[in-house]
Write a protein that holds these residues in place. Structure first.
Motif, PDB file in Angstrom:
ATOM      1  N   ASP A 171     -17.257  -1.155   8.594  1.00 33.85           N
ATOM      2  CA  ASP A 171     -16.529  -0.984   9.847  1.00 33.85           C
ATOM      3  C   ASP A 171     -15.153  -0.391   9.580  1.00 33.85           C
ATOM      4  N   ASP A 172     -14.437  -0.088  10.646  1.00 30.04           N
ATOM      5  CA  ASP A 172     -13.108   0.507  10.516  1.00 30.04           C
ATOM      6  C   ASP A 172     -12.127  -0.412   9.785  1.00 30.04           C
ATOM      7  N   ASP A 173     -12.394  -1.722   9.823  1.00 37.22           N
ATOM      8  CA  ASP A 173     -11.493  -2.663   9.147  1.00 37.22           C
ATOM      9  C   ASP A 173     -11.733  -2.723   7.638  1.00 37.22           C
ATOM     10  N   GLY A 174     -12.702  -1.948   7.147  1.00 34.68           N
ATOM     11  CA  GLY A 174     -12.996  -1.936   5.720  1.00 34.68           C
ATOM     12  C   GLY A 174     -14.010  -2.965   5.285  1.00 34.68           C
ATOM     13  N   LEU A 175     -14.449  -3.838   6.201  1.00 31.88           N
ATOM     14  CA  LEU A 175     -15.413  -4.882   5.865  1.00 31.88           C
ATOM     15  C   LEU A 175     -16.843  -4.403   6.105  1.00 31.88           C
ATOM     16  N   ILE A 176     -17.786  -5.054   5.431  1.00 33.99           N
ATOM     17  CA  ILE A 176     -19.196  -4.704   5.526  1.00 33.99           C
ATOM     18  C   ILE A 176     -19.896  -5.633   6.514  1.00 33.99           C
ATOM     19  N   ARG A 177     -20.591  -5.028   7.457  1.00 35.94           N
ATOM     20  CA  ARG A 177     -21.439  -5.766   8.395  1.00 35.94           C
ATOM     21  C   ARG A 177     -22.893  -5.489   8.035  1.00 35.94           C
ATOM     22  N   ALA A 178     -23.782  -6.378   8.451  1.00 33.40           N
ATOM     23  CA  ALA A 178     -25.190  -6.183   8.114  1.00 33.40           C
ATOM     24  C   ALA A 178     -26.071  -7.055   8.986  1.00 33.40           C
ATOM     25  N   GLY A 179     -27.222  -6.508   9.367  1.00 41.41           N
ATOM     26  CA  GLY A 179     -28.294  -7.308   9.933  1.00 41.41           C
ATOM     27  C   GLY A 179     -28.211  -7.592  11.407  1.00 41.41           C
ATOM     28  N   SER A 180     -29.119  -8.464  11.829  1.00 38.44           N
ATOM     29  CA  SER A 180     -29.270  -8.910  13.211  1.00 38.44           C
ATOM     30  C   SER A 180     -29.781 -10.344  13.167  1.00 38.44           C
ATOM     31  N   PRO A 181     -29.903 -11.018  14.326  1.00 41.48           N
ATOM     32  CA  PRO A 181     -30.406 -12.397  14.298  1.00 41.48           C
ATOM     33  C   PRO A 181     -31.813 -12.533  13.714  1.00 41.48           C
ATOM     34  N   ASP A 182     -32.554 -11.424  13.628  1.00 41.72           N
ATOM     35  CA  ASP A 182     -33.935 -11.480  13.152  1.00 41.72           C
ATOM     36  C   ASP A 182     -34.087 -11.099  11.686  1.00 41.72           C
ATOM     37  N   THR A 183     -33.012 -10.745  11.031  1.00 39.73           N
ATOM     38  CA  THR A 183     -33.105 -10.306   9.638  1.00 39.73           C
ATOM     39  C   THR A 183     -32.550 -11.366   8.696  1.00 39.73           C
ATOM     40  N   GLN A 184     -32.883 -11.226   7.422  1.00 40.26           N
ATOM     41  CA  GLN A 184     -32.372 -12.127   6.397  1.00 40.26           C
ATOM     42  C   GLN A 184     -32.023 -11.270   5.187  1.00 40.26           C
ATOM     43  N   LEU A 185     -30.770 -10.813   5.133  1.00 39.04           N
ATOM     44  CA  LEU A 185     -30.371  -9.812   4.148  1.00 39.04           C
ATOM     45  C   LEU A 185     -29.573 -10.371   2.980  1.00 39.04           C
ATOM     46  N   THR A 186     -29.026 -11.561   3.106  1.00 37.08           N
ATOM     47  CA  THR A 186     -28.276 -12.156   2.003  1.00 37.08           C
ATOM     48  C   THR A 186     -29.225 -13.022   1.179  1.00 37.08           C
TER      49      THR A 186
ATOM     50  N   ASP B 152     -22.801   6.482  -5.475  1.00 38.67           N
ATOM     51  CA  ASP B 152     -23.772   6.626  -4.384  1.00 38.67           C
ATOM     52  C   ASP B 152     -23.869   5.340  -3.569  1.00 38.67           C
ATOM     53  N   ILE B 153     -23.852   4.210  -4.257  1.00 37.51           N
ATOM     54  CA  ILE B 153     -23.900   2.920  -3.559  1.00 37.51           C
ATOM     55  C   ILE B 153     -22.704   2.766  -2.633  1.00 37.51           C
ATOM     56  N   ILE B 154     -21.523   3.039  -3.142  1.00 37.86           N
ATOM     57  CA  ILE B 154     -20.315   2.909  -2.330  1.00 37.86           C
ATOM     58  C   ILE B 154     -20.362   3.851  -1.140  1.00 37.86           C
ATOM     59  N   ASP B 155     -20.807   5.087  -1.360  1.00 37.62           N
ATOM     60  CA  ASP B 155     -20.908   6.053  -0.255  1.00 37.62           C
ATOM     61  C   ASP B 155     -21.886   5.576   0.813  1.00 37.62           C
ATOM     62  N   ALA B 156     -23.011   4.981   0.384  1.00 40.26           N
ATOM     63  CA  ALA B 156     -24.012   4.512   1.345  1.00 40.26           C
ATOM     64  C   ALA B 156     -23.472   3.376   2.209  1.00 40.26           C
ATOM     65  N   TYR B 157     -22.726   2.462   1.599  1.00 37.58           N
ATOM     66  CA  TYR B 157     -22.112   1.396   2.389  1.00 37.58           C
ATOM     67  C   TYR B 157     -21.062   1.959   3.350  1.00 37.58           C
ATOM     68  N   ARG B 158     -20.349   2.965   2.926  1.00 34.83           N
ATOM     69  CA  ARG B 158     -19.308   3.550   3.772  1.00 34.83           C
ATOM     70  C   ARG B 158     -19.890   4.221   5.020  1.00 34.83           C
ATOM     71  N   VAL B 159     -20.959   4.989   4.851  1.00 38.60           N
ATOM     72  CA  VAL B 159     -21.504   5.750   5.990  1.00 38.60           C
ATOM     73  C   VAL B 159     -22.559   4.963   6.750  1.00 38.60           C
ATOM     74  N   GLY B 160     -23.123   3.933   6.117  1.00 40.39           N
ATOM     75  CA  GLY B 160     -24.135   3.107   6.776  1.00 40.39           C
ATOM     76  C   GLY B 160     -25.536   3.453   6.334  1.00 40.39           C
ATOM     77  N   THR B 161     -26.407   2.427   6.354  1.00 43.48           N
ATOM     78  CA  THR B 161     -27.789   2.618   5.920  1.00 43.48           C
ATOM     79  C   THR B 161     -28.694   1.708   6.748  1.00 43.48           C
ATOM     80  N   ASP B 162     -29.922   1.491   6.272  1.00 46.43           N
ATOM     81  CA  ASP B 162     -30.901   0.712   7.032  1.00 46.43           C
ATOM     82  C   ASP B 162     -30.424  -0.715   7.289  1.00 46.43           C
ATOM     83  N   TYR B 163     -31.072  -1.362   8.261  1.00 47.76           N
ATOM     84  CA  TYR B 163     -30.831  -2.770   8.599  1.00 47.76           C
ATOM     85  C   TYR B 163     -29.410  -3.030   9.090  1.00 47.76           C
ATOM     86  N   GLY B 164     -28.768  -2.009   9.617  1.00 47.66           N
ATOM     87  CA  GLY B 164     -27.420  -2.189  10.166  1.00 47.66           C
ATOM     88  C   GLY B 164     -26.359  -2.432   9.121  1.00 47.66           C
ATOM     89  N   ILE B 165     -26.642  -2.090   7.861  1.00 42.22           N
ATOM     90  CA  ILE B 165     -25.668  -2.287   6.786  1.00 42.22           C
ATOM     91  C   ILE B 165     -24.673  -1.137   6.796  1.00 42.22           C
TER      92      ILE B 165
END
Length: 254
Positions: free
Chosen positions: A55-70, A39-52
């Motif tokens: 992408d098509d390159d297989g890498l994970i993107r997340a957040g915005s200049p106003d968030t602190q997700l790491t 389920d975790i892998i599927d959620a990262y693949r399709v996308g979830t809250d906070y812009g997580i």
């Protein structure tokens, strides 16, 4: 509750795999942990809250200049002191690692899904090497920031790159893993732990002191964190092929 962490679910994939490896409880893993891992892998693949999301390159993107997700998540009075939105190096190392250890664990029970996870990992690894490995040989970029239609590498020397070298299924070859260890040893290692930023960086704050705002500004921009020594030591061991010299260096660091 705010479920605003991009790395915790990826550490869950790691922890679940380690449980299976160390306990030998494959049946328990498949029954109780594999559904959550998939389920975790599927959620990262399709996308979830906070812009997580992936992408098509297989890498994970997340957040915005106003968030602190790491884990470098200091924010106070509307100021994000260490903005790491975009594609962070340790997040994508964890993603690659999590895909492969999960695929290995479910291989005998969910062969098709395991193959899908390995295919994504291969795409992510190729993109990771292309985007994160510094051409000057000094380890890895800390993150890729979104810049209109492109991704701009950020050349801060931070300890987050250690996870790409320390994880068993990290995306690095031996030479790049060794370069990560070398730059961490030269710029970040101290007798008390690992610095959060290279002292040569203009944003470096060498002391954790002052009022709450000043301390929050400091603790990911120079402050030493003892827990990072674990990743450093494991990276040393892997870079050195678990040789006796590598074991001695890791032991001395700890």
């Amino acid at each position: 509750a705010h479920y605003n962490t991009v790395d915790a679910p990826l550490w869950f994939l790691h922890a679940a795999s380690e449980y299976r490896r160390l306990s030998g409880d494959h049946e328990g893993y498949i029954t109780h942990l594999a559904p959550a891992c998939n389920d975790i892998i599927d959620a990262y693949r399709v996308g979830t809250d906070y812009g997580i999301g992936m992408d098509d390159d297989g890498l994970i993107r997340a957040g915005s200049p106003d968030t602190q997700l790491t884990w470098m998540d200091a924010q106070r009075d509307g100021v994000t002191f260490t903005p790491r939105h975009g594609k962070a190096v340790e997040i994508n190392a964890l993603w690659h690692h999590g895909l492969l250890v999960t695929a290995d664990a479910i291989e005998g029970d969910m062969h098709r899904r395991a193959d899908e996870q390995r295919e994504i990992a291969a795409r992510a690894r190729a993109s990771f090497v292309d985007a994160f490995v510094r051409p000057d040989g000094n380890g890895l970029f800390d993150r890729l920031e979104p810049n209109q239609s492109a991704w701009t590498p950020v050349d801060e020397i931070r300890p987050n790159q250690l996870f790409a070298a320390s994880l068993a299924q990290g995306p690095l070859d031996d030479a790049t893993r060794a370069s990560v260890v070398r730059i961490a040893r030269e710029r970040l290692l101290t007798p008390a732990g690992v610095r959060t930023l290279d002292p040569a960086d203009r944003r470096y704050i060498g002391r954790y002191r002052g009022d709450m705002f000043a301390r929050d500004a400091a603790y990911h921009n120079g402050t030493v964190w003892p827990w990072l020594i674990g990743a450093y030591a494991e990276a040393v061991l892997r870079a050195g092929g678990f040789s006796e010299n590598a074991r001695t260096e890791a032991r001395n660091a700890v």
